[in-house]
Design a protein around this motif. Sequence first.
Motif, PDB file in Angstrom:
ATOM      1  N   THR A 167      63.060  27.256  78.598  1.00 35.62           N
ATOM      2  CA  THR A 167      62.985  27.330  77.147  1.00 35.62           C
ATOM      3  C   THR A 167      63.498  26.024  76.562  1.00 35.62           C
ATOM      4  O   THR A 167      64.588  25.566  76.908  1.00 35.62           O
ATOM      5  N   TYR A 218      64.538  23.645  73.297  1.00 36.80           N
ATOM      6  CA  TYR A 218      65.053  23.665  71.931  1.00 36.80           C
ATOM      7  C   TYR A 218      65.133  22.238  71.404  1.00 36.80           C
ATOM      8  O   TYR A 218      65.398  21.300  72.165  1.00 36.80           O
ATOM      9  N   GLY A 243      67.444  23.653  66.439  1.00 42.10           N
ATOM     10  CA  GLY A 243      67.607  24.993  66.977  1.00 42.10           C
ATOM     11  C   GLY A 243      68.856  25.166  67.823  1.00 42.10           C
ATOM     12  O   GLY A 243      68.970  26.128  68.602  1.00 42.10           O
ATOM     13  N   SER A 249      70.536  28.549  67.824  1.00 46.99           N
ATOM     14  CA  SER A 249      69.806  29.549  68.628  1.00 46.99           C
ATOM     15  C   SER A 249      70.106  29.372  70.107  1.00 46.99           C
ATOM     16  O   SER A 249      70.304  30.347  70.832  1.00 46.99           O
ATOM     17  N   ALA A 263      73.514  30.647  70.832  1.00 51.83           N
ATOM     18  CA  ALA A 263      73.556  32.111  70.826  1.00 51.83           C
ATOM     19  C   ALA A 263      73.075  32.699  72.152  1.00 51.83           C
ATOM     20  O   ALA A 263      73.661  33.651  72.658  1.00 51.83           O
ATOM     21  N   VAL A 264      72.002  32.144  72.732  1.00 54.14           N
ATOM     22  CA  VAL A 264      71.494  32.696  73.988  1.00 54.14           C
ATOM     23  C   VAL A 264      72.384  32.341  75.169  1.00 54.14           C
ATOM     24  O   VAL A 264      72.375  33.034  76.183  1.00 54.14           O
TER      25      VAL A 264
END
Length: 107
Positions: free
Chosen positions: A92, A94, A98, A101, A104-105
């Motif tokens: 993923t 970013y 971001g 985000s 957060a993950v």
Amino acid sequence: MTAEITPGQDGATVLDGSARVHEATGHDVSAPFLAGAYLALDLARRHNCRFALLMDGSPSCGSSFIYDGHFTGTRHAGQGVTAALLRRNGITVYAPAGFASLEAVMG
């Protein structure tokens, strides 16, 4: 070096062979961009990376926008070569916008 992807294309189409990365002079620099992307993927795999934080805009690292290929400073939605390759391989990606985000993950 200033380089941009074929107008209207992005890193995914460079990976597929239907677009190229060129310097403002017209010199094709696709091969070094592809080599760099595969080196980044290899490094990410060796370290079991699930996420990458890459700078937007570049023909390599752009994850939400890249420059349009006309060397005018105009941007369009798209991804760079490395960002596209990492995503194709389950990592993923970013952009700095971001970061919250990503944070957060990673919890």
